[in-house]
Design a protein around this motif. Structure first.
Motif, PDB file in Angstrom:
ATOM      1  N   GLY A  82      48.782  28.296  22.823  1.00  0.00           N
ATOM      2  CA  GLY A  82      48.082  28.734  21.608  1.00  0.00           C
ATOM      3  C   GLY A  82      46.710  29.348  22.147  1.00  0.00           C
ATOM      4  N   VAL A  83      45.911  28.955  23.083  1.00  0.00           N
ATOM      5  CA  VAL A  83      44.866  29.404  23.483  1.00  0.00           C
ATOM      6  C   VAL A  83      45.172  30.754  24.096  1.00  0.00           C
ATOM      7  N   GLU A  84      46.125  30.759  24.990  1.00  0.00           N
ATOM      8  CA  GLU A  84      45.973  32.296  25.716  1.00  0.00           C
ATOM      9  C   GLU A  84      46.582  33.339  24.494  1.00  0.00           C
ATOM     10  N   LEU A  85      47.628  32.971  23.712  1.00  0.00           N
ATOM     11  CA  LEU A  85      47.931  33.972  22.935  1.00  0.00           C
ATOM     12  C   LEU A  85      46.968  34.432  21.756  1.00  0.00           C
ATOM     13  N   GLY A  86      46.481  33.103  21.347  1.00  0.00           N
ATOM     14  CA  GLY A  86      45.360  33.234  20.085  1.00  0.00           C
ATOM     15  C   GLY A  86      44.121  34.387  20.936  1.00  0.00           C
ATOM     16  N   GLN A  87      43.975  34.048  22.103  1.00  0.00           N
ATOM     17  CA  GLN A  87      42.780  35.055  22.579  1.00  0.00           C
ATOM     18  C   GLN A  87      43.207  36.367  22.742  1.00  0.00           C
ATOM     19  N   PHE A  88      44.383  36.568  23.217  1.00  0.00           N
ATOM     20  CA  PHE A  88      45.247  37.771  23.316  1.00  0.00           C
ATOM     21  C   PHE A  88      44.959  38.388  22.064  1.00  0.00           C
ATOM     22  N   PHE A 143      45.629  30.701  31.240  1.00  0.00           N
ATOM     23  CA  PHE A 143      45.113  32.009  31.628  1.00  0.00           C
ATOM     24  C   PHE A 143      44.036  32.442  30.456  1.00  0.00           C
ATOM     25  N   SER A 144      43.514  31.575  29.913  1.00  0.00           N
ATOM     26  CA  SER A 144      42.248  32.249  28.916  1.00  0.00           C
ATOM     27  C   SER A 144      41.065  32.753  29.783  1.00  0.00           C
ATOM     28  N   ASP A 145      40.099  33.134  28.935  1.00  0.00           N
ATOM     29  CA  ASP A 145      39.045  33.954  29.455  1.00  0.00           C
ATOM     30  C   ASP A 145      37.905  33.009  28.988  1.00  0.00           C
ATOM     31  N   VAL A 197      36.449  25.535  34.650  1.00  0.00           N
ATOM     32  CA  VAL A 197      36.422  26.654  33.618  1.00  0.00           C
ATOM     33  C   VAL A 197      35.378  27.686  33.938  1.00  0.00           C
ATOM     34  N   GLY A 198      36.105  29.019  33.991  1.00  0.00           N
ATOM     35  CA  GLY A 198      35.191  29.929  34.794  1.00  0.00           C
ATOM     36  C   GLY A 198      35.887  30.865  35.458  1.00  0.00           C
ATOM     37  N   PRO A 199      35.489  31.935  36.217  1.00  0.00           N
ATOM     38  CA  PRO A 199      36.029  32.944  36.822  1.00  0.00           C
ATOM     39  C   PRO A 199      36.950  32.626  37.862  1.00  0.00           C
ATOM     40  N   HIS A 200      38.095  33.410  37.789  1.00  0.00           N
ATOM     41  CA  HIS A 200      39.066  33.136  38.982  1.00  0.00           C
ATOM     42  C   HIS A 200      39.405  31.772  39.269  1.00  0.00           C
ATOM     43  N   GLY A 201      39.524  30.991  38.146  1.00  0.00           N
ATOM     44  CA  GLY A 201      39.747  29.800  38.328  1.00  0.00           C
ATOM     45  C   GLY A 201      41.323  29.477  38.731  1.00  0.00           C
ATOM     46  N   ASP A 202      42.427  30.359  38.440  1.00  0.00           N
ATOM     47  CA  ASP A 202      43.481  30.589  38.972  1.00  0.00           C
ATOM     48  C   ASP A 202      43.702  30.404  40.393  1.00  0.00           C
ATOM     49  N   LEU A 203      42.828  31.242  41.081  1.00  0.00           N
ATOM     50  CA  LEU A 203      42.841  31.227  42.654  1.00  0.00           C
ATOM     51  C   LEU A 203      42.044  30.024  43.176  1.00  0.00           C
ATOM     52  N   LEU A 204      40.786  29.652  42.520  1.00  0.00           N
ATOM     53  CA  LEU A 204      39.948  28.722  43.158  1.00  0.00           C
ATOM     54  C   LEU A 204      40.514  27.436  43.393  1.00  0.00           C
ATOM     55  N   ILE A 205      41.360  27.131  42.099  1.00  0.00           N
ATOM     56  CA  ILE A 205      41.790  25.638  41.889  1.00  0.00           C
ATOM     57  C   ILE A 205      42.746  25.393  43.061  1.00  0.00           C
ATOM     58  N   HIS A 206      43.284  26.365  43.858  1.00  0.00           N
ATOM     59  CA  HIS A 206      44.182  26.180  44.852  1.00  0.00           C
ATOM     60  C   HIS A 206      43.510  25.586  46.304  1.00  0.00           C
TER      61      HIS A 206
END
Ligand SMILES: Cc1cc2nc3c(=O)[nH]c(=O)nc-3n(C[C@H](O)[C@H](O)[C@H](O)COP(=O)(O)OP(=O)(O)OC[C@H]3O[C@@H](n4cnc5c(N)ncnc54)[C@H](O)[C@@H]3O)c2cc1C
Length: 477
Positions: free
Chosen positions: A187-193, A349-351, A411-420
């Motif tokens: 919902g959040v990803e597609l809502g923001q899109f 993958f929200s922003d 919650v922030g920039p490049h979280g998808d990468l950093l979380i690893h």
């Protein structure tokens, strides 16, 4: 596989991510495996899930970034706009490539034979697969999931105005306004899109966490930037839905009617099991999910379940891990293994991006850990300031006694990468001292980790830790 009744070792229902992983794992153990799928082949992830959604989000992310370029001194001669037809055809091309490569593997694999057809148990020992009858020692249900239709009064009568995520990717045009029911990741990803693509968006959430974040500073850090783009209705009780002009009106308790052109149903998904005849083989189902134990074994010990068909967490790497585990377990009578899903890893993958791993403070406390929780805003981090990506917060959960990292919430920039990085820290049992001792190039977003570790040292020992002086240049001590 020839027609007629044929005894196999393992039959996998569904050639999605979980099913393919299961089939390969069972085959690697020496089993004779058949996979049954009614199509379309290519996995939900590639066709209608992770991949198409991220292709669209990439375009609107870049659009939003372009609109903010003025802050970095980059002037565009014309305001950037979204060319939906071009976005859609890029999505189509990429998805066709992703799907083709999976279909190639699915139809040519030497690990299993594929039968195209719907799967349904006819009795305790027999599966109908299209026009064939199969018997097997073990079965694996990996039939994926479908969107839930929330039980809202009047919703069925406006079905022509409702969409699910499956229909978003090929819309002829972006609706002028839309109500998104459900504030989870989808919902959040597609809502923001949709908001960035030009729709006026209302996101209606119930009591569930928003993008996986419960009430508190992290949720606030996500909501603040999101609310600049769309209207969030927290704990909205939708009493009914009715037609209004060409669109619909949602009657929400205690609020003005929400009038929109379309509704996007993003209130969760449920396993695709209704057509399988599970009651005929003694698989009990509770709340729409096949009951299963930690080894993914259902109430019929010959039947396993994996992926979205097994219910939560219903994310891709979990489908792979569960599939692999179910495949291996289906080939043995003893020494069954559990899917290694810890530390739980989740990205929306929200922003700004929401990315979490391991235990949050509540989970860590419930698990009996004495904890120290530290957090820092990205607005104080050097590289984030350089990038102009300062929305959000980073949080670390540390065990006070062992000083090991238990969890991380970003919650922030490049979280998808950093979380690893945090995931590796947890996997290898890193302490906050390890985070301080490791090198972090300057200036990078990764410096957030020693910064958080310094905060934890200060919190635990009451001393200011002067490690990694360069981080101070970013204004973060
Ligand atoms: C919009 C959206 C975005 C997402 N984005 C992400 C993301 O970014 N990251 C992430 O980790 N997860 C994401 N997910 C979740 C992820 O896509 C799923 O968890 C994953 O694809 C599930 O894989 P699966 O193998 O369980 O199911 P599927 O890939 O759906 O496989 C099920 C297969 O079973 C077949 N089947 C069903 N019923 C029958 C039957 N009766 N007989 C024969 N065959 C049958 C189907 O044809 C299908 O091929 C997203 C989900 C959505 C909705």
């Amino acid at each position: 596989v020839k027609s007629g009744r044929e005894e196999l070792d393992v039959v996998v229902l569904g050639a999605g991510t979980a099913g393919l992983a299961a089939a390969k794992a069972a085959s690697a153990e020496g089993a004779r495996v058949v996979v049954v799928d009614h199509g379309p082949l290519g996995t939900f992830c590639a066709r209608l899930g992770c991949m198409p959604s991220k292709v669209l989000l990439q375009s609107t992310r870049e659009l939003s970034r372009a609109r903010r370029l003025g802050r970095l001194g980059v002037a565009l001669s014309m305001p950037p706009t979204l060319d939906w037809r071009a976005v859609r055809s890029r999505k189509k091309e990429l998805v066709a490539e992703f799907v083709a490569s999976v279909v190639q593997v699915t139809t040519t694999s030497e690990a299993f034979s594929l039968i195209l057809g719907a799967a349904e148990f006819v009795d305790r020992t027999t599966l109908r697969a299209g026009d064939r009858l199969l018997t097997a020692k073990r079965w694996i249900i990996a039939t994926g999931s479908s969107p839930v239709r929330p039980p809202v009064d009047g919703l069925d009568a406006v079905a022509d105005c409702t969409l699910t995520s499956d229909q978003i990717f090929d819309l002829p045009s972006i609706p002028s306004s839309i109500a998104v029911i459900g504030g989870g990741g989808v919902g959040v990803e597609l809502g923001q899109f949709l908001a960035r693509a030009g729709a006026r968006v209302h996101l209606l959430t119930n009591d569930d966490p928003i993008a996986g974040l419960g009430p508190g500073p992290l949720q606030d850090a996500l909501r603040a930037p999101l609310e600049r783009e769309l209207t969030i209705h927290l704990r909205a009780r939708i009493a009914s839905v009715k037609r209004h002009g060409d669109g619909v009106a949602l009657v929400v308790e205690g609020e003005a009617e929400v009038r929109v052109a379309r509704i996007l149903l993003a209130a969760g998904r449920r396993p695709n099991i209704d057509a399988l005849g599970l009651s005929r083989i003694g698989v009990r189902v509770e709340k729409g999910v096949p009951v299963h134990d930690e080894f993914l074994r259902t109430t019929n010990a010959s039947v396993f379940v994996a992926g979205d068909a097994a219910g939560a967490p219903a994310i891709l790497h979990a489908a792979t891990i569960q599939g692999r585990t179910a495949g291996r377990n289906a080939t043995r009578d003893h020494d069954l293994s559990k899917p290694a899903l810890d530390p739980a890893l989740r990205v929306v993958f929200s922003d700004p991006i929401v990315a979490t791993v391991g235990l949050d403070p509540n989970q860590a406390t419930r698990a009996g850990h004495p904890i120290c929780v530290v957090s820092r805003p990205w607005a104080e981090q050097g590289k984030a300031r350089i990038m102009g990506e300062t929305a959000g917060l980073a949080q670390l959960v540390v065990d006070r006694e062992t000083r090991k990292v238990l969890g991380c919430q970003l919650v922030g920039p490049h979280g998808d990468l950093l979380i690893h990085l945090a995931s590796y820290a947890i996997h290898f049992g890193a302490t906050i001292e390890d985070l301080l001792a490791l090198h972090h190039y300057h200036p990078t977003l990764a410096e957030m980790f020693p910064s958080l570790a310094r905060c934890a040292v200060r919190e635990l020992d009451g001393v200011v830790c002067l490690e990694s002086e360069v981080a101070a240049v970013g204004g973060m001590q």
